[in-house]
Write a protein that holds these residues in place. Structure first.
Motif, PDB file in Angstrom:
ATOM      1  N   VAL A  38       0.814  -1.402   0.082  1.00 60.11           N
ATOM      2  CA  VAL A  38      -0.048   0.010  -0.053  1.00 60.11           C
ATOM      3  C   VAL A  38       0.994   1.268  -0.014  1.00 60.11           C
ATOM      4  N   GLY A  39       2.168   1.361  -0.622  1.00 58.29           N
ATOM      5  CA  GLY A  39       3.033   2.315  -0.293  1.00 58.29           C
ATOM      6  C   GLY A  39       3.750   2.509   0.825  1.00 58.29           C
ATOM      7  N   GLN A  40       3.980   1.334   1.619  1.00 57.20           N
ATOM      8  CA  GLN A  40       4.475   1.427   2.931  1.00 57.20           C
ATOM      9  C   GLN A  40       5.985   1.647   2.882  1.00 57.20           C
ATOM     10  N   GLY A  41       6.640   1.041   1.741  1.00 51.97           N
ATOM     11  CA  GLY A  41       8.119   1.316   1.983  1.00 51.97           C
ATOM     12  C   GLY A  41       8.688   0.145   2.759  1.00 51.97           C
ATOM     13  N   ASP A  42       9.982   0.562   3.324  1.00 50.70           N
ATOM     14  CA  ASP A  42      10.644  -0.309   4.052  1.00 50.70           C
ATOM     15  C   ASP A  42      10.368  -0.078   5.464  1.00 50.70           C
ATOM     16  N   VAL A  43       9.563  -0.939   6.082  1.00 52.48           N
ATOM     17  CA  VAL A  43       8.787  -0.649   7.481  1.00 52.48           C
ATOM     18  C   VAL A  43       8.951  -2.032   8.134  1.00 52.48           C
ATOM     19  N   PRO A  44       9.289  -1.713   9.561  1.00 50.00           N
ATOM     20  CA  PRO A  44       9.172  -3.209  10.194  1.00 50.00           C
ATOM     21  C   PRO A  44       8.133  -3.942  10.607  1.00 50.00           C
TER      22      PRO A  44
END
Length: 123
Positions: free
Chosen positions: A99-105
């Motif tokens: 959903v376009g969150q990118g590099d996240v934990p």
């Protein structure tokens, strides 16, 4: 006077199938008020329990068409637990979602009807 959240309401084309997914995913019980309404509650729950929020899934004929404006976040206890949950939920029919969150934990996933939810990293 303050109030508290007691229930989340979701729409689904097939309320009982989506109810089975979420009941299995959460380890909760599943019940029905009647055709088109599936209720999910933690096992042993007595309404209104101040420590829990229930989920009602209501049948609607239209399919999901856009990103959810509200979604569920599920807690994990470790990175290994998060990975185990991703694998288990994929076997139940969930998919990984972008959903376009990118590099996240956290891991963004979608249930079998496309509703996004997150598996949070441990805090």
């Amino acid at each position: 006077m303050a109030t508290r959240l007691v229930q989340v309401n979701m729409k689904a084309r097939n309320d009982s199938a989506l109810g089975r997914f979420w009941a299995e995913a959460l380890g909760w019980g599943m019940d029905s008020e009647g055709p088109g309404v599936t209720n999910l509650e933690p096992v042993g729950f007595t309404y209104p329990d101040p420590a829990a929020v229930c989920i009602d899934i209501i049948a609607r004929p239209e399919a999901k068409t856009v990103k959810n404006r509200v979604h569920l976040d599920l807690a994990t206890t470790s990175t290994a637990h998060q990975a185990e949950l991703v694998a288990r939920l994929r076997k139940l029919g969930a998919t990984l979602a972008d959903v376009g969150q990118g590099d996240v934990p956290w891991r963004v996933m979608a249930d079998p009807e496309g509703n996004e939810f997150c598996l949070l990293a441990p805090r």
